[in-house]
Design a protein around this motif. Sequence first.
Motif, PDB file in Angstrom:
ATOM      1  N   PRO A   1       0.774  -1.294  -0.003  1.00 29.02           N
ATOM      2  CA  PRO A   1      -0.016   0.007   0.084  1.00 29.02           C
ATOM      3  C   PRO A   1       0.674   1.233   0.043  1.00 29.02           C
ATOM      4  CG  PRO A   1      -0.790  -1.272   1.706  1.00 29.02           C
ATOM      5  CD  PRO A   1       0.683  -2.030   0.984  1.00 29.02           C
ATOM      6  N   TRP A   2       0.221   2.343  -0.546  1.00 26.74           N
ATOM      7  CA  TRP A   2       1.133   3.607  -0.682  1.00 26.74           C
ATOM      8  C   TRP A   2       1.449   4.034   0.543  1.00 26.74           C
ATOM      9  CZ3 TRP A   2       4.193   6.823  -2.392  1.00 26.74           C
ATOM     10  CH2 TRP A   2       4.092   8.239  -2.044  1.00 26.74           C
ATOM     11  N   ASP A   3       0.578   3.961   1.756  1.00 29.70           N
ATOM     12  CA  ASP A   3       0.841   4.299   3.118  1.00 29.70           C
ATOM     13  C   ASP A   3       2.152   3.985   3.442  1.00 29.70           C
ATOM     14  OD1 ASP A   3      -1.356   6.114   2.905  1.00 29.70           O
ATOM     15  OD2 ASP A   3      -2.434   4.901   4.166  1.00 29.70           O
ATOM     16  N   ALA A   4       2.348   2.364   3.230  1.00 29.58           N
ATOM     17  CA  ALA A   4       3.627   1.914   4.061  1.00 29.58           C
ATOM     18  C   ALA A   4       4.771   2.101   2.977  1.00 29.58           C
ATOM     19  CB  ALA A   4       3.295   0.204   3.767  1.00 29.58           C
ATOM     20  N   LEU A   5       4.583   2.383   1.632  1.00 28.52           N
ATOM     21  CA  LEU A   5       5.806   2.730   0.964  1.00 28.52           C
ATOM     22  C   LEU A   5       6.091   4.212   1.344  1.00 28.52           C
ATOM     23  CD1 LEU A   5       7.988   2.460  -1.321  1.00 28.52           C
ATOM     24  CD2 LEU A   5       6.070   3.208  -2.881  1.00 28.52           C
ATOM     25  N   ARG A   6       5.364   5.159   1.606  1.00 34.69           N
ATOM     26  CA  ARG A   6       5.456   6.227   1.879  1.00 34.69           C
ATOM     27  C   ARG A   6       6.400   6.402   3.266  1.00 34.69           C
ATOM     28  NH1 ARG A   6       0.585   8.837   3.119  1.00 34.69           N
ATOM     29  NH2 ARG A   6       0.916   8.002   5.279  1.00 34.69           N
ATOM     30  N   ASP A   7       5.718   5.683   4.249  1.00 34.22           N
ATOM     31  CA  ASP A   7       6.348   5.602   5.520  1.00 34.22           C
ATOM     32  C   ASP A   7       7.827   4.913   5.443  1.00 34.22           C
ATOM     33  OD1 ASP A   7       4.039   6.633   6.595  1.00 34.22           O
ATOM     34  OD2 ASP A   7       3.418   4.738   7.212  1.00 34.22           O
ATOM     35  N   GLU A   8       8.195   4.019   4.682  1.00 37.42           N
ATOM     36  CA  GLU A   8       9.425   3.258   4.443  1.00 37.42           C
ATOM     37  C   GLU A   8      10.430   4.350   3.854  1.00 37.42           C
ATOM     38  OE1 GLU A   8      11.494   0.271   1.718  1.00 37.42           O
ATOM     39  OE2 GLU A   8       9.521  -0.388   2.151  1.00 37.42           O
ATOM     40  N   LEU A   9       9.910   5.092   2.827  1.00 37.36           N
ATOM     41  CA  LEU A   9      10.762   6.139   2.033  1.00 37.36           C
ATOM     42  C   LEU A   9      11.054   7.263   3.196  1.00 37.36           C
ATOM     43  CD1 LEU A   9       9.127   6.221  -1.252  1.00 37.36           C
ATOM     44  CD2 LEU A   9      11.243   5.278  -0.855  1.00 37.36           C
ATOM     45  N   GLN A  10      10.158   7.477   3.916  1.00 39.25           N
ATOM     46  CA  GLN A  10      10.369   8.956   4.814  1.00 39.25           C
ATOM     47  C   GLN A  10      11.415   8.195   6.004  1.00 39.25           C
ATOM     48  OE1 GLN A  10       6.298   9.925   6.223  1.00 39.25           O
ATOM     49  NE2 GLN A  10       6.201  11.641   4.405  1.00 39.25           N
ATOM     50  N   ALA A  11      11.351   7.237   6.616  1.00 32.23           N
ATOM     51  CA  ALA A  11      12.282   6.561   7.511  1.00 32.23           C
ATOM     52  C   ALA A  11      13.609   6.537   6.763  1.00 32.23           C
ATOM     53  CB  ALA A  11      11.726   5.217   8.031  1.00 32.23           C
ATOM     54  N   ARG A  12      13.725   6.160   5.431  1.00 28.01           N
ATOM     55  CA  ARG A  12      15.135   6.122   4.783  1.00 28.01           C
ATOM     56  C   ARG A  12      15.608   7.543   4.846  1.00 28.01           C
ATOM     57  NH1 ARG A  12      14.628   2.527  -0.417  1.00 28.01           N
ATOM     58  NH2 ARG A  12      13.757   0.473   0.760  1.00 28.01           N
ATOM     59  N   LEU A  13      14.855   8.731   4.920  1.00 28.78           N
ATOM     60  CA  LEU A  13      15.341   9.836   4.703  1.00 28.78           C
ATOM     61  C   LEU A  13      15.815  10.434   6.056  1.00 28.78           C
ATOM     62  CD1 LEU A  13      12.965  11.496   2.051  1.00 28.78           C
ATOM     63  CD2 LEU A  13      15.287  10.673   1.751  1.00 28.78           C
ATOM     64  N   ARG A  14      15.457   9.835   7.167  1.00 26.89           N
ATOM     65  CA  ARG A  14      15.637  10.290   8.622  1.00 26.89           C
ATOM     66  C   ARG A  14      17.122   9.886   8.713  1.00 26.89           C
ATOM     67  NH1 ARG A  14       9.979   8.439  10.333  1.00 26.89           N
ATOM     68  NH2 ARG A  14       8.750  10.002   9.455  1.00 26.89           N
TER      69      ARG A  14
END
Length: 72
Positions: free
Chosen positions: A59-72
Motif C-alpha cells: 500500500p502507498w501508506d506503507a511505501l511512503r512511511d518506508e521512504l520517509q524513514a530512509r530519509l531520516r
Amino acid sequence: MVDRSPALESLTAQERIVLMGRLWDSLDPAAAAPLSPALTAELARREAEADADPDAGIPWDALRDELQARLR
C-alpha cells in the motif's frame, strides 16, 4: 525566445494556468509523447504482471512511511 504578446501579458496568473491546461489537453497524447515499441512492451508486461497478482504490491501508506524513514 518566446514572444510575449500584449494579449498574453494582460492575462492574470490564473487565466494563464487555465490557458496552459487547455493547450495541454488539446494535444494528441500519441503525438505529444510517442512510446517506443520497447516501452510499449514493458508497460504491457507490467500491466499483465499487476493484473495477475493485484496483491503483490504494498500500500502507498506503507511505501511512503518506508521512504520517509530512509530519509531520516
